[in-house]
Design an enzyme around this catalytic site. Structure first.
Site, PDB file in Angstrom:
ATOM      1  N   HIS A   7      54.821  12.389 -79.096  1.00  0.00           N
ATOM      2  CA  HIS A   7      53.529  12.240 -79.925  1.00  0.00           C
ATOM      3  C   HIS A   7      54.065  12.815 -81.210  1.00  0.00           C
ATOM      4  CE1 HIS A   7      53.793  16.649 -78.360  1.00  0.00           C
ATOM      5  NE2 HIS A   7      53.365  16.880 -79.690  1.00  0.00           N
ATOM      6  N   GLU A 130      59.719  18.975 -82.083  1.00  0.00           N
ATOM      7  CA  GLU A 130      59.301  19.627 -80.514  1.00  0.00           C
ATOM      8  C   GLU A 130      60.279  18.747 -79.546  1.00  0.00           C
ATOM      9  OE1 GLU A 130      55.652  20.784 -77.848  1.00  0.00           O
ATOM     10  OE2 GLU A 130      55.437  19.198 -79.546  1.00  0.00           O
TER      11      GLU A 130
END
Length: 134
Positions: A7, A130
């Protein structure tokens, strides 16, 4: 080592308005808000055919997103998330190559219920990264 893009996270000053924009203006499938107290955020996931957009909104006074929005009042891209098969092996490899893992260096459970780590943006061209174990 890294897999697919999981994402792109966007910090937003108004979560309901941002979610409505994706649903109504862009016609995207928008999930329900979910609080993530361990990370100090409320998130909404936008499902796309090939990835997701994660809308981030501060949860609590110590939220890292609160500080981000103070510097960027209109919001903006906060981080990108890549998938990894083994988060501990990825962490150890990155640290051995000089990359800085934020926090304690131990994975936390992220919004998808899977272990995540964050890497220092100064080590990745100004981009907070991340990693999520899949």
């Amino acid at each position: 080592m890294i897999g697919r893009l999981n994402h792109v996270a966007i910090a937003v000053p108004d979560l309901a308005a941002a979610a409505a924009q994706y649903a109504d203006t862009l016609g995207a499938k928008v999930g329900a808000p979910q609080d993530e107290p361990d990370h100090g955020v409320t998130v909404v996931f936008i499902e796309l055919p090939n990835t997701k957009i994660e809308l981030l909104y501060p949860l609590g006074e110590n939220s890292p997103i609160k500080g981000f929005l103070e510097k960027n009042p209109a919001g903006g891209i906060h981080h990108i998330c890549y998938e990894v098969e083994d988060i501990l092996a990825a962490r150890d490899r990155l640290k051995a190559q000089g990359a800085r893992v934020l926090g304690t260096g131990e994975p936390k459970i992220g919004a998808h219920g899977k272990p995540v780590l964050f890497l220092h943006p100064k080590d990745f061209n100004g981009c907070l990264v991340e990693l999520e174990q899949v």
